[in-house]
Write a protein that holds these residues in place. Structure first.
Motif, short mmCIF file in Angstrom:
data_model
loop_
_atom_site.label_atom_id
_atom_site.label_comp_id
_atom_site.label_asym_id
_atom_site.label_seq_id
_atom_site.Cartn_x
_atom_site.Cartn_y
_atom_site.Cartn_z
N THR A 72 0.81 -1.22 0.00
CA THR A 72 0.00 0.00 0.00
C THR A 72 0.84 1.28 0.00
O THR A 72 0.30 2.37 0.16
CB THR A 72 -0.96 0.01 1.21
N VAL A 74 2.10 3.81 -1.85
CA VAL A 74 1.82 4.33 -3.20
C VAL A 74 3.08 4.96 -3.80
O VAL A 74 3.42 4.72 -4.96
CB VAL A 74 0.66 5.35 -3.13
N ASP A 75 3.81 5.76 -3.02
CA ASP A 75 5.01 6.40 -3.55
C ASP A 75 6.14 5.39 -3.73
O ASP A 75 6.87 5.43 -4.73
CB ASP A 75 5.45 7.56 -2.64
N GLU A 78 6.45 3.50 -7.02
CA GLU A 78 7.03 4.15 -8.21
C GLU A 78 8.47 3.71 -8.43
O GLU A 78 8.91 3.55 -9.57
CB GLU A 78 6.97 5.68 -8.06
N THR A 107 -8.93 -0.32 -5.28
CA THR A 107 -8.77 1.10 -4.95
C THR A 107 -9.32 2.05 -6.01
O THR A 107 -9.39 1.70 -7.20
CB THR A 107 -7.26 1.39 -4.76
N TYR A 109 -7.61 4.37 -6.99
CA TYR A 109 -6.45 4.76 -7.79
C TYR A 109 -6.35 3.97 -9.09
O TYR A 109 -5.42 4.18 -9.87
CB TYR A 109 -5.15 4.61 -6.97
N SER A 129 -0.65 5.69 -11.59
CA SER A 129 0.55 5.34 -10.81
C SER A 129 0.87 3.86 -10.93
O SER A 129 0.02 3.04 -11.30
CB SER A 129 0.29 5.67 -9.33
N TYR A 131 1.35 1.91 -8.40
CA TYR A 131 0.46 1.25 -7.43
C TYR A 131 -0.90 0.94 -8.06
O TYR A 131 -1.40 -0.19 -7.98
CB TYR A 131 0.29 2.15 -6.20
N GLY A 132 -1.48 1.94 -8.71
CA GLY A 132 -2.80 1.76 -9.34
C GLY A 132 -2.78 0.67 -10.40
O GLY A 132 -3.72 -0.12 -10.50
N LYS A 135 -2.71 -2.73 -8.70
CA LYS A 135 -4.01 -3.07 -8.11
C LYS A 135 -4.98 -3.49 -9.22
O LYS A 135 -5.78 -4.40 -9.03
CB LYS A 135 -4.58 -1.90 -7.31
N ALA A 248 4.46 9.72 -6.69
CA ALA A 248 3.38 9.07 -7.46
C ALA A 248 2.26 10.06 -7.78
O ALA A 248 1.79 10.77 -6.89
CB ALA A 248 2.81 7.91 -6.65
N ARG A 250 -1.51 11.19 -8.29
CA ARG A 250 -2.79 10.76 -7.71
C ARG A 250 -3.94 11.27 -8.56
O ARG A 250 -3.84 12.35 -9.14
CB ARG A 250 -2.98 11.36 -6.31
#
Ligand SMILES: NC(=O)c1ccc[n+]([C@@H]2O[C@H](COP(=O)([O-])OP(=O)(O)OC[C@H]3O[C@@H](n4cnc5c(N)ncnc54)[C@H](OP(=O)(O)O)[C@@H]3O)[C@@H](O)[C@H]2O)c1
Length: 289
Positions: A72, A74-75, A78, A107, A109, A129, A131-132, A135, A248, A250
């Motif tokens: 989790t 998020v940054d 990257e 999410t 995101y 991102s 992260y997105g 997910k 990252a 958003r």
């Protein structure tokens, strides 16, 4: 009408339920909400989902798996997209391979936040991102028979989250700079866990569900509400995402709403904030209970 003999997920008998990421903020809330089931709640240390898991897990079937384990940061994703994918995609595939009815959490995101109105389940994702993206691929790894629950801006009485960070900062200073150009629905983990339980108990159809708090706000609005509700004397200086300069990107506005019939409704985010502060033993006037 649910047939108790053919739908083991929704029956009232004690189900054998596995929670992954049980040490996280959502994992803990799920453990409380599903406490009357036969729970196996595994923390990161007990099952790192990047591996297939202890043999015992695979030999003794579960009636339901609540997959709350995730990367989790998020940054951090990257600079280590592979690490994030190993957990969010590979880990979800390992959890799905257990073959049990599965709830996988995702999410807001996964969206780019440029729609200009709330996102519903049929909207096309376009993550900004790393992260997105992990997910979104994790949603696919959960498989077509999973409930994929997308939520947003989670907070609760434990773990790393915005509410706890703001409460800490207010102890240390009299002003905090908070982003005012990202809009979302801060969602209390207790409310998300209850809505998840409703999804499963009512045997609602599998697939993607948007389950997020009612209402929406910016992070700066949320910070002001936290200080007001906890009676803390701290000012909010409103800044832009660019000024904050996080690695990252958003989504500027990713408010989630459900278009699916019978979607479990969640309370407004301000109610979630009050419940969270109560769980932290902070009353509205800031005094410990
Ligand atoms: N937080 C949000 O604002 C937000 C918003 C929307 C959706 N979600 C989604 O909601 C779900 C729950 O998030 P959360 O807020 O509860 O996050 P969290 O508090 O960070 O919890 C995630 C848990 O997963 C664990 N974990 C990390 N890597 C793991 C691995 N390889 N194997 C097993 N466990 C691992 C973490 O353990 P360690 O701490 O020991 O690494 C942590 O206990 C996630 O799917 C997340 O993507 C979160």
């Amino acid at each position: 009408m649910v047939d108790e003999h053919t739908d083991p997920v929704a029956t009232r008998r004690r189900r054998r339920v596995l929670i992954t990421g049980a040490g996280g903020q959502l994992g803990r809330a799920l453990a409380e909400t599903f406490a009357d089931d036969d729970l196996v709640a595994l923390s990161h240390k007990e099952w790192d989902v990047t591996s297939p898991g202890p043999a015992g897990l695979r030999s003794d079937p579960f009636d339901l798996v609540l997959h709350a384990a995730a990367w989790t940061d998020v940054d951090g994703a990257e600079s280590d997209a592979q690490g994030a994918a190993a957990v969010n995609v590979g880990g979800t595939a390992n959890v799905a391979a257990l073959g049990a009815p599965l709830v996988a959490f995702s999410t807001d995101y996964v969206f780019d936040g440029r729609k200009g109105e709330p996102y519903v389940e049929s909207d096309g994702p376009n993550p900004l991102s790393a992260y997105g993206r992990t997910k979104l691929h994790g949603e696919a790894a959960a498989g077509p028979d999973a409930w994929v629950v997308r939520s947003s801006w989670l907070f609760g009485p434990t773990g790393h989250n915005f509410v706890r960070t703001m409460l800490r900062l207010a102890e240390e200073r009299d002003e905090v700079a908070v982003v005012d150009d990202q809009r979302g629905s801060p969602t209390y983990v207790g409310h998300l866990a209850a809505a998840t339980r409703e999804l499963v108990d009512r045997a609602l159809p599998r697939g993607v569900w948007h389950l997020a708090a009612g209402g929406d706000c910016t992070w700066a609005d949320f910070a002001e509400a936290i200080f007001e509700e906890a009676s803390l004397d701290c000012r909010v200086r409103r800044i832009t995402t660019e000024e904050l300069g996080r690695p990252a990107p958003r989504p500027p506005a990713a408010v989630l709403r459900s278009e699916r019939p019978g979607a479990p409704p969640l309370p407004h985010w301000s109610e979630g904030l009050r419940d969270c502060l109560a769980a932290l033993s902070l009353t509205a006037d800031g005094d410990p209970k």
